[in-house]
Design a protein around this motif. Structure first.
Motif, PDB file in Angstrom:
ATOM      1  N   ALA A 277       0.775  -1.379   0.158  1.00  0.00           N
ATOM      2  CA  ALA A 277      -0.063   0.138   0.097  1.00  0.00           C
ATOM      3  C   ALA A 277       0.772   1.400  -0.101  1.00  0.00           C
ATOM      4  N   PHE A 278       0.293   2.402  -0.577  1.00  0.00           N
ATOM      5  CA  PHE A 278       0.811   3.638  -0.576  1.00  0.00           C
ATOM      6  C   PHE A 278       0.642   4.223   0.997  1.00  0.00           C
ATOM      7  N   LYS A 279       1.798   5.054   1.309  1.00  0.00           N
ATOM      8  CA  LYS A 279       1.725   5.547   2.610  1.00  0.00           C
ATOM      9  C   LYS A 279       0.918   6.921   2.428  1.00  0.00           C
ATOM     10  N   ARG A 280      -0.427   6.586   2.714  1.00  0.00           N
ATOM     11  CA  ARG A 280      -1.421   7.754   2.837  1.00  0.00           C
ATOM     12  C   ARG A 280      -2.301   7.322   4.174  1.00  0.00           C
ATOM     13  N   GLY A 281      -3.141   8.274   4.661  1.00  0.00           N
ATOM     14  CA  GLY A 281      -3.951   8.345   5.619  1.00  0.00           C
ATOM     15  C   GLY A 281      -3.274   7.063   6.802  1.00  0.00           C
ATOM     16  N   SER A 282      -4.487   5.929   7.095  1.00  0.00           N
ATOM     17  CA  SER A 282      -4.179   5.187   8.023  1.00  0.00           C
ATOM     18  C   SER A 282      -3.286   3.972   7.740  1.00  0.00           C
ATOM     19  N   VAL A 283      -2.812   3.860   6.348  1.00  0.00           N
ATOM     20  CA  VAL A 283      -2.151   2.876   6.031  1.00  0.00           C
ATOM     21  C   VAL A 283      -0.991   2.496   7.159  1.00  0.00           C
ATOM     22  N   PRO A 284      -0.215   3.401   7.482  1.00  0.00           N
ATOM     23  CA  PRO A 284       1.091   3.306   8.347  1.00  0.00           C
ATOM     24  C   PRO A 284       0.232   2.372   9.631  1.00  0.00           C
ATOM     25  N   GLU A 285      -0.666   2.839  10.029  1.00  0.00           N
ATOM     26  CA  GLU A 285      -1.258   2.110  11.206  1.00  0.00           C
ATOM     27  C   GLU A 285      -1.722   0.940  11.005  1.00  0.00           C
ATOM     28  N   VAL A 286      -2.139   0.327   9.969  1.00  0.00           N
ATOM     29  CA  VAL A 286      -2.750  -1.006   9.423  1.00  0.00           C
ATOM     30  C   VAL A 286      -1.797  -1.930   8.937  1.00  0.00           C
ATOM     31  N   VAL A 287      -0.768  -1.476   8.250  1.00  0.00           N
ATOM     32  CA  VAL A 287       0.264  -2.213   7.382  1.00  0.00           C
ATOM     33  C   VAL A 287       1.309  -2.473   8.354  1.00  0.00           C
ATOM     34  N   GLN A 288       1.964  -3.367   8.802  1.00  0.00           N
ATOM     35  CA  GLN A 288       3.019  -3.671   9.442  1.00  0.00           C
ATOM     36  C   GLN A 288       4.153  -4.056   8.543  1.00  0.00           C
ATOM     37  N   ASN A 289       5.182  -3.157   8.457  1.00  0.00           N
ATOM     38  CA  ASN A 289       6.494  -3.596   7.098  1.00  0.00           C
ATOM     39  C   ASN A 289       6.873  -4.775   7.453  1.00  0.00           C
ATOM     40  N   GLY A 290       6.854  -5.970   6.156  1.00  0.00           N
ATOM     41  CA  GLY A 290       7.505  -7.158   6.494  1.00  0.00           C
ATOM     42  C   GLY A 290       6.732  -8.106   7.403  1.00  0.00           C
ATOM     43  N   VAL A 291       5.760  -7.825   7.997  1.00  0.00           N
ATOM     44  CA  VAL A 291       4.861  -8.561   8.746  1.00  0.00           C
ATOM     45  C   VAL A 291       3.326  -8.950   8.002  1.00  0.00           C
ATOM     46  N   ASN A 292       2.819  -7.927   7.491  1.00  0.00           N
ATOM     47  CA  ASN A 292       1.446  -8.432   6.852  1.00  0.00           C
ATOM     48  C   ASN A 292       1.634  -7.344   5.465  1.00  0.00           C
ATOM     49  N   GLY A 293       2.660  -6.980   5.410  1.00  0.00           N
ATOM     50  CA  GLY A 293       2.784  -6.226   4.121  1.00  0.00           C
ATOM     51  C   GLY A 293       3.879  -5.515   3.945  1.00  0.00           C
ATOM     52  N   PHE A 294       3.531  -4.345   2.984  1.00  0.00           N
ATOM     53  CA  PHE A 294       4.955  -3.550   3.003  1.00  0.00           C
ATOM     54  C   PHE A 294       4.099  -2.062   2.665  1.00  0.00           C
ATOM     55  N   ILE A 295       4.878  -1.030   2.981  1.00  0.00           N
ATOM     56  CA  ILE A 295       4.371   0.337   2.811  1.00  0.00           C
ATOM     57  C   ILE A 295       5.159   1.149   1.580  1.00  0.00           C
ATOM     58  N   CYS A 296       4.732   1.731   0.846  1.00  0.00           N
ATOM     59  CA  CYS A 296       5.401   2.247  -0.365  1.00  0.00           C
ATOM     60  C   CYS A 296       4.964   3.630  -0.367  1.00  0.00           C
ATOM     61  N   ASN A 297       6.016   4.540  -1.390  1.00  0.00           N
ATOM     62  CA  ASN A 297       5.680   5.841  -1.510  1.00  0.00           C
ATOM     63  C   ASN A 297       5.506   5.965  -3.113  1.00  0.00           C
ATOM     64  N   THR A 298       6.110   5.081  -3.876  1.00  0.00           N
ATOM     65  CA  THR A 298       6.034   5.051  -5.387  1.00  0.00           C
ATOM     66  C   THR A 298       5.557   3.880  -5.971  1.00  0.00           C
ATOM     67  N   THR A 299       5.181   3.989  -7.436  1.00  0.00           N
ATOM     68  CA  THR A 299       4.823   2.819  -7.908  1.00  0.00           C
ATOM     69  C   THR A 299       6.107   1.808  -8.054  1.00  0.00           C
ATOM     70  N   ASP A 300       7.443   2.223  -8.296  1.00  0.00           N
ATOM     71  CA  ASP A 300       8.342   1.529  -8.374  1.00  0.00           C
ATOM     72  C   ASP A 300       8.634   0.893  -7.318  1.00  0.00           C
ATOM     73  N   GLU A 301       8.438   1.549  -5.872  1.00  0.00           N
ATOM     74  CA  GLU A 301       8.656   0.736  -4.846  1.00  0.00           C
ATOM     75  C   GLU A 301       7.612  -0.348  -4.523  1.00  0.00           C
ATOM     76  N   MET A 302       6.525  -0.232  -5.057  1.00  0.00           N
ATOM     77  CA  MET A 302       5.468  -1.114  -5.008  1.00  0.00           C
ATOM     78  C   MET A 302       5.958  -2.245  -5.882  1.00  0.00           C
ATOM     79  N   ILE A 303       6.380  -2.090  -7.039  1.00  0.00           N
ATOM     80  CA  ILE A 303       6.952  -3.063  -7.813  1.00  0.00           C
ATOM     81  C   ILE A 303       8.167  -4.016  -7.074  1.00  0.00           C
ATOM     82  N   ASP A 304       9.035  -3.215  -6.473  1.00  0.00           N
ATOM     83  CA  ASP A 304      10.015  -3.941  -5.745  1.00  0.00           C
ATOM     84  C   ASP A 304       9.434  -4.522  -4.578  1.00  0.00           C
TER      85      ASP A 304
END
Length: 337
Positions: A277-304
């Motif tokens: 998910a992109f780092k907007r709104g509540s995303v950083p509160e719901v997504v835990q990096n590396g545990v249940n997903g990844f937080i991204c800032n750009t499309t390239d980061e999402m692809i990575d």
């Protein structure tokens, strides 16, 4: 306790398809009942819970201002007559419904699932009031209205028993996008990620009806739906969500606005499906990096991030979400307030 739940008319409780807040109200009604409380629901026609239902208004999201004012008058009349029956009034509808009981001793929780009108909060809190608590579905959402009064963050919830986890999926499993097909939800970005990585993408959600978003769908999304790599499966009910989400490699959540919560993220997690998910709104509160997903800032980061998603344990995805967002956990949070 005797508990009154209030929901705006427009969609019945529970909803047949679209209606995230109506689904939440239904779950809390059932959980409060399971815990031994007596629940009354004030909501639109066709609403059903295990407790008592008082119907008002009409099921029409585009109903007139006159109709909405009539609904408010009905709510005022009902609350004036019946407020002393209840120990708690839990309002998911319009703040103004509470006007006749603001200064009554009955305990009141006003819950928000979208950005809050600061003007309304300022007006209500300048009036005499007792036992009134405001909640919103994320720290971000609380920040939009926390100008006066007592505020708490209480996250949204889902019934995890309705979702089943796939312990693993094949390398060529599809990606998933689930949400209204408005521009701010980012379906075009999800398509770009799928094409850049060679994955199939399952698109699901309501086709928009507002002119600007319908134009976006017709110009930027629909021409790319080929039925093979990019497949549209329509608006989904709960059973269909479970079917598609549990077989997805990841849910893409490339939002272009500050989402107050995003229930679809925890629906995916309940199926063991990581969220990118992109780092907007509540995303950083719901997504835990590396545990249940990844937080991204750009499309390239999402692809990575998609290249690393196989390292995430799908059982842990569900477990981490259930611990925080199960309906039993969130209902208890409300009752503790």
């Amino acid at each position: 306790m005797n508990i009154l739940l209030i929901m705006d008319p427009g969609i019945p409780v529970p909803p047949l398809q679209y209606g995230g807040h109506e689904r939440l109200v239904y779950m809390f009604a059932e959980e409060y009942t399971r815990l031994g409380h007596h629940v009354t629901l004030l909501a639109g026609p066709g609403s059903k819970i295990s407790g008592e239902v008082v119907e008002f208004g009409v099921n029409d999201l585009d109903r007139s201002k006159k109709q909405r004012n009539m609904e408010m008058l009905f709510a005022w009349k009902y609350l004036r007559k019946n407020h002393s029956r209840f120990d708690l009034i839990h309002n998911f509808g319009r703040l103004m419904y509470l006007l006749p009981v603001l200064n009554k001793p009955v305990k009141k929780i006003m819950t928000y699932g979208r950005p809050v009108s600061k003007k309304g909060i300022k007006i209500v809190t300048t009036l005499p009031n007792r036992n009134l608590v405001f909640t919103a579905c994320s720290n971000y959402c609380v920040s939009t209205g926390n100008v006066a009064g007592k505020w708490h963050t209480v996250y949204n919830a889902i019934d995890f028993s309705r979702y089943h986890t796939a312990q693993q999926v094949p390398d060529d499993a599809p990606l998933m996008f689930l949400g209204r097909l408005d521009k701010i939800k980012g379906a075009h970005t999800a398509i770009a990620v799928a094409k850049a990585t060679g994955h199939q993408l399952i698109l699901a959600g309501n086709i928009p009806h507002t002119p600007d978003n319908l134009e976006y769908f017709k110009n930027e999304v629909e021409p790319l739906i080929d039925g093979e790599q990019i497949k549209y499966v329509g608006a989904l009910n709960d059973e269909e969500k479970n079917y598609w989400l549990k077989q997805a490699k990841a849910l893409l959540f490339p939002i272009e606005w500050d989402e107050p919560f995003g229930i679809v993220m925890i629906e995916a997690m309940a199926c063991g499906t990581p969220v990118i998910a992109f780092k907007r709104g509540s995303v950083p509160e719901v997504v835990q990096n590396g545990v249940n997903g990844f937080i991204c800032n750009t499309t390239d980061e999402m692809i990575d991030a998609l290249q690393r998603v196989d390292k995430i344990d799908r059982q842990q995805v569900r477990a981490s979400a259930e611990k925080r967002f199960a309906v039993s956990v969130i209902a208890d949070n409300y009752l503790q307030l």
